[in-house]
Structures are given as structure tokens and as C-alpha cells.
Design a protein around this motif. Structure first.
Motif, PDB file in Angstrom:
ATOM      1  N   GLU A 148       5.122  73.075  44.593  1.00 13.26           N
ATOM      2  CA  GLU A 148       5.764  72.220  45.582  1.00 13.26           C
ATOM      3  C   GLU A 148       5.507  72.773  46.984  1.00 13.26           C
ATOM      4  N   GLN A 153       1.049  65.602  51.544  1.00 18.16           N
ATOM      5  CA  GLN A 153       1.744  64.392  51.129  1.00 18.16           C
ATOM      6  C   GLN A 153       1.076  63.121  51.650  1.00 18.16           C
ATOM      7  N   TRP A 154       0.529  63.189  52.873  1.00 18.51           N
ATOM      8  CA  TRP A 154      -0.127  61.996  53.413  1.00 18.51           C
ATOM      9  C   TRP A 154      -1.334  61.624  52.563  1.00 18.51           C
ATOM     10  N   ASN A 156      -1.854  62.445  49.480  1.00 15.31           N
ATOM     11  CA  ASN A 156      -1.386  62.069  48.149  1.00 15.31           C
ATOM     12  C   ASN A 156      -0.903  60.617  48.126  1.00 15.31           C
ATOM     13  N   GLU A 157      -0.152  60.234  49.152  1.00 16.19           N
ATOM     14  CA  GLU A 157       0.333  58.853  49.224  1.00 16.19           C
ATOM     15  C   GLU A 157      -0.826  57.876  49.435  1.00 16.19           C
TER      16      GLU A 157
END
Length: 201
Positions: A148, A153-154, A156-157
Motif C-alpha cells: 500500500e 493511483q492516477w 491505476n485508475e
């Protein structure tokens, strides 16, 4: 040293700093000479890093080419959708390499090294897209297993959005569009995984 590009820029800057250091040393400006020497070392380090990055990308290209050759030996793939899509992405990787984007080229070459062996496993367009879909699902699971906080995250999204687009294309039986989208999603997942990969270090 190439005639243009980041190699030449780093080399010229390092040479300039070295010349400045010599002039400052000759005039007795020791403090400025020390700072200029540090700047020169930084530019030389940048140059060495670029050389290393290029060599890594070149090696990834050669390994991918070997995987492509082995796939071809297993049958006629000229009408194979997955092979055509992978070959198109190979040209994109070559263009990135030519434009000195060694990091992007390396990731794409390594991805294609894994995709070319899948080509002989699918007999028709739908089968090829199904194979890609499973491959991308596997990459996504690898990303989910990362610690984690280590996942971009960007990216991944965005990969998830592209994957959803691919599924929508597949539902409409637009196999070529679906395959292209799955490869784009795979590239993004591979980009996330790259820092954690032993090969990427």
C-alpha cells in the motif's frame, strides 16, 4: 556522442562546467571552482544514467525480438489479431526509443516480450482478445499485491478506465479496438509494476 538529444546536452554542459572550473582555478577562485566541479560531476552522472537507460532499453528490444521470432516459428501469424496489434505497438516502442524516451520504450518492449508468446495460442480475433483480457487481469492482480502506498493511483485508475473501455468494445464485438485498448491498459499496469520489478531496477 549523438549529434543532438539529451546525450549531447549533458555532455556539453559537463564540458562547459569543466572549462569554467579550469578558468576559476587559474584565477584563484577556489570556492567557485569547487561548486563548478560539483555541477560538472552532476552532468556527467546524468550522462552516465542516460547511457545506462539506453543500454537497458536496447537489451529489452533484443529480448522482445527473440520472443517475436519464437512465436513466428510456431505458425503463420500474419492474420493473427494479437500479433498484428503487438507488431503495431513494437513500432511505437521503436519511435519512443528514437526520440530518446528510453524508459517508455523499455517498458513497452518488456510488455511485448510477454505478449508475443501468447499469439500462437489464439485461433481467431475473439480468442486473441480473450487472451489479452486474461493477461491484463493477471497484471492487475500483480498491481493489487503491491505494498500500500507504492502504487501510482492516477495511473491505476486510468488503467482501469481503459480496461473498461476495452470490455465495452469487446461486448460490441469490436475486437481490434478491444485488443488495442487492452494493450494500452496492460502498458499502464506494467508501468506501475516497473519500479517493483527486479528487471526495472
Amino acid at each position: 556522442i549523438p549529434e543532438k538529444g539529451p546525450y549531447l546536452d549533458a555532455y556539453n554542459k559537463a564540458s562547459e562546467f569543466i572549462q569554467q572550473r579550469k578558468k576559476m582555478s587559474d584565477t584563484g577562485n577556489a570556492e567557485s571552482a569547487r561548486q563548478t566541479s560539483k555541477d560538472a560531476q552532476g552532468e556527467m552522472q546524468k550522462l552516465l544514467s542516460l547511457v545506462s537507460e539506453r543500454q537497458t532499453a536496447q537489451k529489452a528490444k533484443e529480448t522482445m525480438a527473440a520472443a517475436k521470432t519464437q512465436a513466428r516459428q510456431k505458425g503463420n501469424l500474419e492474420k493473427n489479431l494479437l500479433f498484428r496489434l503487438a507488431s503495431y505497438e513494437e513500432s511505437n516502442a521503436d519511435q519512443a526509443f528514437a526520440k530518446n524516451d528510453y524508459s517508455g520504450a523499455k517498458i513497452l518492449y518488456r510488455l511485448l516480450e510477454r505478449i508475443f508468446p501468447l499469439c500462437p495460442q489464439c485461433a481467431n480475433d475473439k480468442g486473441c482478445v480473450d487472451t489479452l483480457q486474461l493477461f491484463v487481469a493477471g497484471l492487475k492482480k500483480e498491481v493489487e499485491r503491491l505494498p500500500e502506498g507504492s502504487v501510482d493511483q492516477w495511473l491505476n485508475e486510468y488503467a482501469g478506465q481503459i480496461e473498461n473501455q476495452a470490455a465495452a468494445f469487446l461486448e460490441k464485438r469490436e475486437h481490434e479496438n478491444a485488443g488495442g485498448a487492452y494493450i494500452r491498459a496492460a502498458f499502464l499496469y506494467e508501468k506501475i509494476l516497473e519500479p517493483a520489478s527486479p528487471a526495472g531496477k
